[in-house]
Design an enzyme around this catalytic site. Structure first.
Site, PDB file in Angstrom:
ATOM      1  N   ASN A 165       0.803  -1.241  -0.056  1.00  0.00           N
ATOM      2  CA  ASN A 165      -0.131   0.068   0.111  1.00  0.00           C
ATOM      3  C   ASN A 165       0.844   1.445   0.031  1.00  0.00           C
ATOM      4  O   ASN A 165       0.444   2.333  -0.516  1.00  0.00           O
ATOM      5  CB  ASN A 165      -0.853  -0.146   1.287  1.00  0.00           C
ATOM      6  CG  ASN A 165      -1.597   1.299   1.317  1.00  0.00           C
ATOM      7  OD1 ASN A 165      -2.356   1.766   0.755  1.00  0.00           O
ATOM      8  ND2 ASN A 165      -1.429   2.084   2.482  1.00  0.00           N
ATOM      9  N   ASP A 225       1.992   6.870   0.617  1.00  0.00           N
ATOM     10  CA  ASP A 225       0.957   5.886  -0.059  1.00  0.00           C
ATOM     11  C   ASP A 225       1.548   5.672  -1.669  1.00  0.00           C
ATOM     12  O   ASP A 225       1.654   6.818  -2.243  1.00  0.00           O
ATOM     13  CB  ASP A 225      -0.460   6.224   0.046  1.00  0.00           C
ATOM     14  CG  ASP A 225      -1.029   5.721   1.184  1.00  0.00           C
ATOM     15  OD1 ASP A 225      -0.543   5.976   2.255  1.00  0.00           O
ATOM     16  OD2 ASP A 225      -2.296   5.109   1.034  1.00  0.00           O
ATOM     17  N   ASP A 283      -0.889  -6.828   3.633  1.00  0.00           N
ATOM     18  CA  ASP A 283      -0.934  -5.635   4.475  1.00  0.00           C
ATOM     19  C   ASP A 283      -1.860  -4.739   4.242  1.00  0.00           C
ATOM     20  O   ASP A 283      -1.756  -4.018   2.876  1.00  0.00           O
ATOM     21  CB  ASP A 283       0.308  -5.134   4.587  1.00  0.00           C
ATOM     22  CG  ASP A 283       0.201  -3.930   5.936  1.00  0.00           C
ATOM     23  OD1 ASP A 283      -0.070  -4.447   7.130  1.00  0.00           O
ATOM     24  OD2 ASP A 283       0.286  -2.853   5.592  1.00  0.00           O
ATOM     25  N   HIS A 308      -6.851  -0.372   1.948  1.00  0.00           N
ATOM     26  CA  HIS A 308      -6.317   0.969   1.839  1.00  0.00           C
ATOM     27  C   HIS A 308      -5.839   1.469   0.606  1.00  0.00           C
ATOM     28  O   HIS A 308      -5.165   2.388   0.537  1.00  0.00           O
ATOM     29  CB  HIS A 308      -5.459   1.507   2.893  1.00  0.00           C
ATOM     30  CG  HIS A 308      -6.158   1.319   4.309  1.00  0.00           C
ATOM     31  ND1 HIS A 308      -7.167   2.201   4.489  1.00  0.00           N
ATOM     32  CD2 HIS A 308      -5.785   0.752   5.557  1.00  0.00           C
ATOM     33  CE1 HIS A 308      -7.582   1.945   5.982  1.00  0.00           C
ATOM     34  NE2 HIS A 308      -6.978   1.057   6.455  1.00  0.00           N
ATOM     35  N   GLU A 368      -5.427  -8.168   4.787  1.00  0.00           N
ATOM     36  CA  GLU A 368      -5.820  -7.620   6.010  1.00  0.00           C
ATOM     37  C   GLU A 368      -6.779  -6.514   5.643  1.00  0.00           C
ATOM     38  O   GLU A 368      -6.598  -5.514   5.050  1.00  0.00           O
ATOM     39  CB  GLU A 368      -4.852  -6.886   6.680  1.00  0.00           C
ATOM     40  CG  GLU A 368      -4.888  -6.031   7.954  1.00  0.00           C
ATOM     41  CD  GLU A 368      -3.877  -5.318   8.423  1.00  0.00           C
ATOM     42  OE1 GLU A 368      -3.911  -4.860   9.557  1.00  0.00           O
ATOM     43  OE2 GLU A 368      -3.103  -4.835   7.453  1.00  0.00           O
TER      44      GLU A 368
END
Length: 522
Positions: A133, A195, A225, A229, A270
């Site tokens: 991410n 990001d 992970d 997002h 996740e």
């Protein structure tokens, strides 16, 4: 609503005695798995820095894990998840500076390949953390991105005219951070973790190439992970259908690309949401996601000693999963991980509650995850460093392999150690081994379809699990008192196949369970 008559015509099966011969501490290679057993499906999460130190520098490393593979094998687990192993400026490694490198504190690529080879020899799969991410702000990409003319500039998300620089990120902190070049960039977690811009095809290609690289090194899959997002950056994105759609499109692209390299690659995401409906859409794009809602519910039910609707909730959740994944779905239940207070601490050190939580977790289908040290009853509460402490191998806390990157913060005594628990048949460690062993012997515990069985007694949880090979009734007494449950004339269970505590009885359509006991009935 399914009723107890769903148990009708359960085939009567003689109870199979489960013998647990725990290997001695000095002989951790001894296996207790019968030749006819199938993989348990259980995974073991390892923080490399904390697990086992092979060279005496105080930092756990890859060779240390290799040296402890026989201990891991003795648990009966099918795989390990290694928290980040890449170079990083931080102790935890979730801000990566080289996606195809090994953290030199942990060893070399040769050490990693040896670990994978030795794990595979023991039938243990290796899943590694894939943290894509965001990168580290020390990554060469981000340093190059300071120049607006460099191609890497568009690898990150920069503020545009009209951007709200005071916006809150999806994780609750500031979303925008000032870069050395004076511009502002998105960092959902911290300023040290800028990001990546997945609207850029070059970023998508690079991260697929990174995944392919590690598959070529022999890994079996990835723990993804912050999977939610990729496009879920701001608090205003949290329930955005646009962000969700783009997340799912990316993970579908990623999975299909990696399956072209290894058709059996396993991806567990996740997605840290508490509503099961928020997890369901990821079934299909990924193999599975961690079941955060059930983790919360399991611990709450154990703490309150009451069935809080676990069975019905899971029945509904799994039905939704099957629909989204064309019938082919998995689940990844767990109790706690490296971001949460350890289970034993959440349960205030109550051993009976800890055993009950383990029994609940390990009688659910799918791939349950255990956090290292959980099987010993290690405690730990935030800050994060204190829930990622050295594995307790010896009574006195000293000896070969003990990591010393930080001191222990808890009051765990000498009995909370592998040395103390290894040969104690009544230890928590051996309770975990026994429960995992059940999964090796009873296929329905791993692969069965779960059907809730409503019980009038709120202190009891019951459900059936059925696959092509077996069908069982699982009954948990969550309370400190013995409970007797009337099964009804159509239950047709005739034997107690497994029990966590002696004294379970089945007679005349009733099952009696001692306090905090779990029984598998056939």
């Amino acid at each position: 609503m399914p009723r107890f008559h769903a148990l009708a015509r359960i085939a009567a099966t003689a109870a199979v005695a489960l013998s647990l011969s725990a290997p001695s501490f000095a002989q951790q290679g001894a296996s207790t798995t019968p030749a006819s057993a199938q993989p348990s499906g259980v995974y073991y999460e390892i923080f490399v820095r904390a697990f086992s130190d092979s060279n005496g520098d105080g930092i756990g490393d890859l060779n240390g894990i290799t040296q402890k593979l026989d201990y891991i094998k003795s648990l009966g687990v099918s795989g390990i998840w290694l928290m980040p192993i890449n170079p990083s400026p931080t102790y935890h490694g979730y801000d990566i500076t080289d996606y195809e490198g090994i953290n030199p504190q942990y060893g070399t690529m040769q050490d990693f390949k040896k670990l994978v080879d030795e794990a595979h020899k023991r039938g243990i799969k290796v899943v590694i953390d894939m943290v894509i991410n965001h990168s580290s702000n020390q990554h060469p990409w981000f340093k190059a991105a300071q120049d607006p003319k460099d191609p890497h500039h568009d690898w990150y998300v920069w503020a545009k005219p009209g951007s709200d620089l005071k916006a809150i990120s999806a994780t609750g902190g500031p979303a925008w951070h000032r870069a050395p070049n004076g511009q502002y960039y998105v960092g959902v977690f911290t300023s040290a973790m800028p990001d990546l811009n997945y609207d850029n095809p070059a970023v998508r290609k690079e991260m697929i190439d990174v995944g392919a690289f590690w598959l070529h090194q022999g890994v079996d899959g990835f723990r993804l992970d912050a999977a939610q997002h990729i496009y879920d950056d701001l608090r205003s994105d949290t329930d955005s259908p646009v962000a969700l759609k783009k997340n799912l499109q990316w993970w579908s692209e990623y999975r299909h690309a990696l399956e072209a390299v290894n058709k059996n690659v396993w991806l567990v995401g996740e997605v840290a949401r508490q509503n099961p409906d928020d997890l369901t859409p990821y079934m299909g794009p990924l193999n599975t996601v961690f079941n955060f809602p059930v983790a919360t519910q399991l611990i709450a039910s154990v703490r309150e000693e009451r069935n809080l609707g676990i069975g019905r909730g899971l029945e509904d959740t799994y039905a939704a999963y099957r629909k989204h994944a064309d019938g082919h779905f998995d689940d990844a239940p767990f109790l706690s991980n490296h971001d949460q207070d350890r289970v034993m601490s959440q349960l205030e050190g109550r051993d009976a509650h800890m055993r009950m939580a383990a029994a609940l977790l390990l009688t659910l289908p799918g791939h349950p995850f255990i956090y290292y040290g959980e099987e010993l009853g290690m405690q730990g509460t935030k800050p994060d460093e204190d829930i990622r402490e050295p594995m307790r191998w010896y009574r006195n806390g000293k000896g070969p392999g003990v990591a010393s990157w930080k001191n222990w913060s808890t009051q765990d005594g000498p009995n909370i150690s592998v040395e103390a628990e290894q040969n104690d048949p009544d230890s928590l460690l051996n309770a975990y081994r026994k429960l995992i062993g059940w999964r090796e012997q009873i296929a329905a515990l791993r692969d069965g379809v779960l059907i809730d069985v409503p019980i009038a007694d709120s202190h009891v949880l019951a459900y059936t699990l059925q696959d092509a090979q077996s069908r069982v009734l699982v009954v948990h007494n969550l309370s400190r008192d013995a409970r007797t449950v009337t099964l009804g004339n159509d239950a047709h269970v005739t034997s107690v196949a497994r029990q966590t505590r002696s004294g379970v009885t089945l007679a005349q359509g009733q099952v009696t369970l001692p306090p905090y006991a779990t029984a598998i009935l056939q």
